[in-house]
Design a protein around this motif. Structure first.
Motif, PDB file in Angstrom:
ATOM      1  N   SER A   1       0.878  -1.202   0.063  1.00  0.00           N
ATOM      2  CA  SER A   1       0.010  -0.117  -0.032  1.00  0.00           C
ATOM      3  C   SER A   1       0.844   1.130  -0.003  1.00  0.00           C
ATOM      4  CB  SER A   1      -0.849  -0.054   1.263  1.00  0.00           C
ATOM      5  OG  SER A   1      -1.600  -1.116   1.185  1.00  0.00           O
ATOM      6  N   SER A   2       0.172   2.239  -0.563  1.00  0.00           N
ATOM      7  CA  SER A   2       1.115   3.726  -0.756  1.00  0.00           C
ATOM      8  C   SER A   2       1.227   4.150   0.774  1.00  0.00           C
ATOM      9  CB  SER A   2       0.410   4.695  -1.339  1.00  0.00           C
ATOM     10  OG  SER A   2       0.309   4.258  -2.798  1.00  0.00           O
ATOM     11  N   ILE A   3       2.143   4.816   1.171  1.00  0.00           N
ATOM     12  CA  ILE A   3       2.585   5.553   2.300  1.00  0.00           C
ATOM     13  C   ILE A   3       2.588   6.947   2.338  1.00  0.00           C
ATOM     14  CG2 ILE A   3       3.951   5.472   4.303  1.00  0.00           C
ATOM     15  CD1 ILE A   3       4.810   2.411   3.689  1.00  0.00           C
ATOM     16  N   LEU A   4       2.149   7.600   3.166  1.00  0.00           N
ATOM     17  CA  LEU A   4       2.608   9.186   3.462  1.00  0.00           C
ATOM     18  C   LEU A   4       3.041   9.388   4.600  1.00  0.00           C
ATOM     19  CD1 LEU A   4       1.953  11.959   1.939  1.00  0.00           C
ATOM     20  CD2 LEU A   4      -0.041  12.244   3.368  1.00  0.00           C
ATOM     21  N   ILE A   5       4.279   9.802   4.600  1.00  0.00           N
ATOM     22  CA  ILE A   5       4.797  10.278   6.001  1.00  0.00           C
ATOM     23  C   ILE A   5       4.936  11.977   6.067  1.00  0.00           C
ATOM     24  CG2 ILE A   5       7.160   9.942   6.945  1.00  0.00           C
ATOM     25  CD1 ILE A   5       7.928   7.748   5.264  1.00  0.00           C
ATOM     26  N   ILE A   6       4.417  12.090   7.141  1.00  0.00           N
ATOM     27  CA  ILE A   6       4.164  13.517   7.452  1.00  0.00           C
ATOM     28  C   ILE A   6       5.036  13.979   8.568  1.00  0.00           C
ATOM     29  CG2 ILE A   6       2.409  15.074   8.425  1.00  0.00           C
ATOM     30  CD1 ILE A   6       0.410  12.822   7.678  1.00  0.00           C
ATOM     31  N   GLY A   7       5.778  14.973   8.331  1.00  0.00           N
ATOM     32  CA  GLY A   7       6.648  15.553   9.450  1.00  0.00           C
ATOM     33  C   GLY A   7       7.409  16.523   8.902  1.00  0.00           C
TER      34      GLY A   7
ATOM     35  N   ILE B   1       4.808   3.298  -3.877  1.00  0.00           N
ATOM     36  CA  ILE B   1       4.880   4.762  -3.783  1.00  0.00           C
ATOM     37  C   ILE B   1       4.762   5.210  -2.280  1.00  0.00           C
ATOM     38  CG2 ILE B   1       4.181   6.855  -4.123  1.00  0.00           C
ATOM     39  CD1 ILE B   1       4.944   5.162  -6.719  1.00  0.00           C
ATOM     40  N   ILE B   2       5.941   5.695  -1.907  1.00  0.00           N
ATOM     41  CA  ILE B   2       6.083   6.522  -0.563  1.00  0.00           C
ATOM     42  C   ILE B   2       6.261   7.989  -0.745  1.00  0.00           C
ATOM     43  CG2 ILE B   2       7.103   6.602   1.816  1.00  0.00           C
ATOM     44  CD1 ILE B   2       8.324   3.968   1.401  1.00  0.00           C
ATOM     45  N   ALA B   3       5.374   8.798  -0.133  1.00  0.00           N
ATOM     46  CA  ALA B   3       5.577  10.237  -0.377  1.00  0.00           C
ATOM     47  C   ALA B   3       5.652  10.892   0.860  1.00  0.00           C
ATOM     48  CB  ALA B   3       3.999  10.773  -0.912  1.00  0.00           C
ATOM     49  N   THR B   4       6.256  11.948   0.972  1.00  0.00           N
ATOM     50  CA  THR B   4       6.332  12.738   2.240  1.00  0.00           C
ATOM     51  C   THR B   4       5.968  13.911   2.131  1.00  0.00           C
ATOM     52  OG1 THR B   4       8.512  13.774   1.786  1.00  0.00           O
ATOM     53  CG2 THR B   4       8.700  11.386   2.670  1.00  0.00           C
ATOM     54  N   ILE B   5       5.611  14.584   3.252  1.00  0.00           N
ATOM     55  CA  ILE B   5       5.055  15.960   3.281  1.00  0.00           C
ATOM     56  C   ILE B   5       5.280  16.821   4.369  1.00  0.00           C
ATOM     57  CG2 ILE B   5       2.638  15.239   4.280  1.00  0.00           C
ATOM     58  CD1 ILE B   5       1.370  17.496   2.625  1.00  0.00           C
ATOM     59  N   ASN B   6       5.875  17.852   4.430  1.00  0.00           N
ATOM     60  CA  ASN B   6       6.379  18.706   5.589  1.00  0.00           C
ATOM     61  C   ASN B   6       5.267  19.735   5.959  1.00  0.00           C
ATOM     62  OD1 ASN B   6       6.334  20.680   3.540  1.00  0.00           O
ATOM     63  ND2 ASN B   6       8.679  20.729   3.447  1.00  0.00           N
ATOM     64  N   GLU B   7       4.008  19.385   5.918  1.00  0.00           N
ATOM     65  CA  GLU B   7       2.989  20.222   6.645  1.00  0.00           C
ATOM     66  C   GLU B   7       1.876  19.375   6.697  1.00  0.00           C
ATOM     67  OE1 GLU B   7       1.139  23.684   4.051  1.00  0.00           O
ATOM     68  OE2 GLU B   7       2.004  22.375   2.470  1.00  0.00           O
ATOM     69  N   ASP B   8       1.010  19.969   7.683  1.00  0.00           N
ATOM     70  CA  ASP B   8      -0.374  19.155   7.893  1.00  0.00           C
ATOM     71  C   ASP B   8      -1.131  18.883   6.412  1.00  0.00           C
ATOM     72  OD1 ASP B   8      -3.227  18.702   8.406  1.00  0.00           O
ATOM     73  OD2 ASP B   8      -2.404  18.768  10.351  1.00  0.00           O
ATOM     74  N   PRO B   9      -1.321  17.571   6.215  1.00  0.00           N
ATOM     75  CA  PRO B   9      -2.045  17.480   4.884  1.00  0.00           C
ATOM     76  C   PRO B   9      -3.221  18.226   4.824  1.00  0.00           C
ATOM     77  CG  PRO B   9      -1.334  15.242   5.790  1.00  0.00           C
ATOM     78  CD  PRO B   9      -1.134  16.354   6.951  1.00  0.00           C
ATOM     79  N   ILE B  10      -4.216  18.365   5.790  1.00  0.00           N
ATOM     80  CA  ILE B  10      -5.392  19.040   5.637  1.00  0.00           C
ATOM     81  C   ILE B  10      -5.181  20.688   5.555  1.00  0.00           C
ATOM     82  CG2 ILE B  10      -7.302  20.108   6.991  1.00  0.00           C
ATOM     83  CD1 ILE B  10      -7.024  16.937   6.332  1.00  0.00           C
ATOM     84  N   ASP B  11      -4.003  21.396   6.159  1.00  0.00           N
ATOM     85  CA  ASP B  11      -3.791  22.566   5.690  1.00  0.00           C
ATOM     86  C   ASP B  11      -3.109  22.504   4.076  1.00  0.00           C
ATOM     87  OD1 ASP B  11      -4.173  23.562   8.294  1.00  0.00           O
ATOM     88  OD2 ASP B  11      -2.048  23.077   8.768  1.00  0.00           O
ATOM     89  N   ALA B  12      -2.299  21.608   3.744  1.00  0.00           N
ATOM     90  CA  ALA B  12      -1.994  21.499   2.525  1.00  0.00           C
ATOM     91  C   ALA B  12      -3.032  21.467   1.379  1.00  0.00           C
ATOM     92  CB  ALA B  12      -0.881  20.317   2.057  1.00  0.00           C
ATOM     93  N   ILE B  13      -4.095  20.813   1.818  1.00  0.00           N
ATOM     94  CA  ILE B  13      -5.202  20.803   0.812  1.00  0.00           C
ATOM     95  C   ILE B  13      -6.007  22.091   0.911  1.00  0.00           C
ATOM     96  CG2 ILE B  13      -7.473  19.640   0.651  1.00  0.00           C
ATOM     97  CD1 ILE B  13      -6.197  17.293   1.802  1.00  0.00           C
ATOM     98  N   THR B  14      -6.183  22.822   2.055  1.00  0.00           N
ATOM     99  CA  THR B  14      -6.882  23.908   2.189  1.00  0.00           C
ATOM    100  C   THR B  14      -6.099  25.108   1.508  1.00  0.00           C
ATOM    101  OG1 THR B  14      -7.839  23.312   4.471  1.00  0.00           O
ATOM    102  CG2 THR B  14      -7.565  25.719   3.788  1.00  0.00           C
ATOM    103  N   ASN B  15      -4.769  25.080   1.365  1.00  0.00           N
ATOM    104  CA  ASN B  15      -3.782  26.076   0.904  1.00  0.00           C
ATOM    105  C   ASN B  15      -3.693  25.769  -0.439  1.00  0.00           C
ATOM    106  OD1 ASN B  15      -3.661  27.446   3.343  1.00  0.00           O
ATOM    107  ND2 ASN B  15      -1.718  26.240   3.934  1.00  0.00           N
TER     108      ASN B  15
END
Length: 467
Positions: free
Chosen positions: A165-171, A278-292
């Motif tokens: 499964s795809s993984i989203l790493i938040i940090g 697929i592994i993806a990373t994001i350096n902000e809160d995903p909900i904030d990223a979607i909103t912005n």
């Protein structure tokens, strides 16, 4: 007539300099006669360094290769969409895709011209990806810390190794997201296959689509047949770092690729199936990223089948001491040093610091401190890079190092176990520092008060790093 020629030359120069491609023309002897601004940008040189000079005096080529321009001059051959790597007069490597052809005047070959597209950055990125594939060395044993916050994420990551499964790493930046991604890959059944990492913020939009999906020869000027990262990672893992930096329109194409598990090279009409986790990373809160508007909601749902949140260092302070000694050991080996300890009051200060750069910042601080150590076996406040000294001093809740207040108080228990040389060194440092403060760091007046020469004082100031 002269005015007409001047105007025509101006038009000619203006058009050449506005063309978004490098233009280079040499005469029959291989001397540059035309060299536009874009070519100068690509090759990192001023026009004056190239114009009217022979190519051999300016550029060099590897493996006995010859300049395509000189080949066109000497052999009269036309070469289309050919890649070439070479070096400018400062040794900087340049890679271009060129359209090269000879120039004839009244059936006589009088030179050659070349139209070039710069792919230096793209070639560098591809090499870096290949190098990363060879250096996928992190495992779960590489993750330092036993705090409940980090242990929980490690356990969740280990469970995620059992599936595809795809993984989203938040940090936050510096928390170690790629370390977790590599650990998951190396603990999975895909460990013997490629691990490819691509930072989506590191390359411009006009390059990343071709890099991810590949290109078909002739898709655009300078395009060559090349597989993308999805194809190169076949059977393994593709890490898309900082996915929220990817152009929102490209995110839609990425979503289609992930849903269909097929990729189409830029300019191609054929879809190619792939088997990549697929592994993806994001350096902000995903909900904030979607909103912005930084992340598509549908892409978030596709990537976040498994979501892992890496805690910032300030939320796992109990790991700081273990991390500090891990980095001391790491740079002891790297620098062939013998540092054994860190001052207890400095370590206490590190516990209270906010660590905006997280574990990466802590590692850089230890590395910087060990670069300033000469013979000491313990890291002290004075070994920190200057900006950290200032930053720590500005924190109102931090303790200042005891050496400033009572470095020679014989009643203090802190001196037990220290050698006489350590004790005298601290005493000398404190004594000189207080004299400098009293004299507002005026070297002559301080030296006079201490009864020593300016040279002797300056030597001791440098020795104790009191500047």
């Amino acid at each position: 007539m002269n005015n007409f020629l001047k105007r025509m030359n101006y038009y000619y120069d203006k058009v050449l300099d506005e063309i978004d491609a490098g233009v280079h023309v040499v005469d029959e002897g291989g001397n540059t006669v035309i060299y536009n601004r874009k070519m100068a940008e690509i090759e990192g040189m001023a026009k004056a360094e190239v114009l009217y000079k022979n190519l051999h005096d300016v550029f060099s080529f590897e493996h006995n290769e010859e300049s395509r321009l000189l080949e066109a001059v000497e052999k009269g051959i036309k070469i289309e969409n050919a890649k070439q790597s070479y070096y400018n007069n400062q040794g900087l490597e340049i890679t271009t895709v060129n359209h090269t052809l000879p120039i004839f005047f009244e059936n006589e070959r009088i030179g050659a011209m070349e139209i070039a597209r710069d792919i230096t950055r793209l070639e560098k990125l591809i090499r870096e990806n290949r190098q990363q594939r060879e250096e996928t060395r992190f495992t779960f044993q590489s993750i330092i810390g036993h705090s409940p916050a980090i242990t929980e994420v490690i356990e969740a990551s280990k469970r995620a190794t059992r599936t595809d499964s795809s993984i989203l790493i938040i940090g936050d930046t510096g928390t170690g997201k790629e370390l977790f991604a590599q650990s998951i890959h190396n603990a999975s059944e895909r460990a013997h296959k490629p691990f490819i990492s691509q930072n989506c913020a590191a390359i411009p939009d006009n390059l990343i689509e071709g890099l991810l999906f590949g290109t078909k020869k002739g898709a655009f000027t300078g395009a060559i047949e090349r597989p993308g990262l999805f194809e190169e990672a076949e059977g393994g893992t593709l890490l898309l770092d900082e996915i929220n930096s990817l152009n929102i329109h490209l995110q839609a194409k990425l979503l289609r690729v992930l849903q269909e598990k097929k990729v189409r090279r830029v300019g191609d009409t054929r879809d190619r199936s792939f088997n990549v986790r697929i592994i993806a990373t994001i350096n902000e809160d995903p909900i904030d990223a979607i909103t912005n508007g930084h992340l598509r909601k549908d892409l978030y749902y596709r990537l976040g089948v498994v979501s892992l949140s890496i805690p910032p260092l300030k939320e796992r302070r109990e790991d700081i001491e273990e991390l500090v000694y891990h980095f001391i050991h790491k740079y002891n080996e790297k620098f062939a040093m013998g540092v054994k300890d860190i001052d207890s009051s400095l370590l206490s200060n590190l516990f209270h610091y906010e660590w905006p750069g997280n574990v990466r910042e802590l590692e850089h601080l230890i590395e910087g401190a060990m670069n300033l150590i000469e013979y000491e076996e313990s890291i002290t406040y004075h070994h920190l890079p200057f900006h950290y000294r200032h930053r720590l001093q500005s924190q109102p809740f931090l303790k200042k190092e005891k050496v400033f207040d009572h470095p020679v108080d014989s009643n203090k228990q802190e001196h037990i176990g220290h050698t006489l040389n350590d004790y005298l060194t601290k005493a000398e440092r404190h004594f000189i520092q207080q004299a400098l403060i009293r004299n507002q760091h005026h070297i002559t007046n301080t030296a006079k008060e201490l009864g020593m020469s300016r040279q002797n004082l300056q030597y001791r100031i440098k020795k104790h790093r009191l500047t």
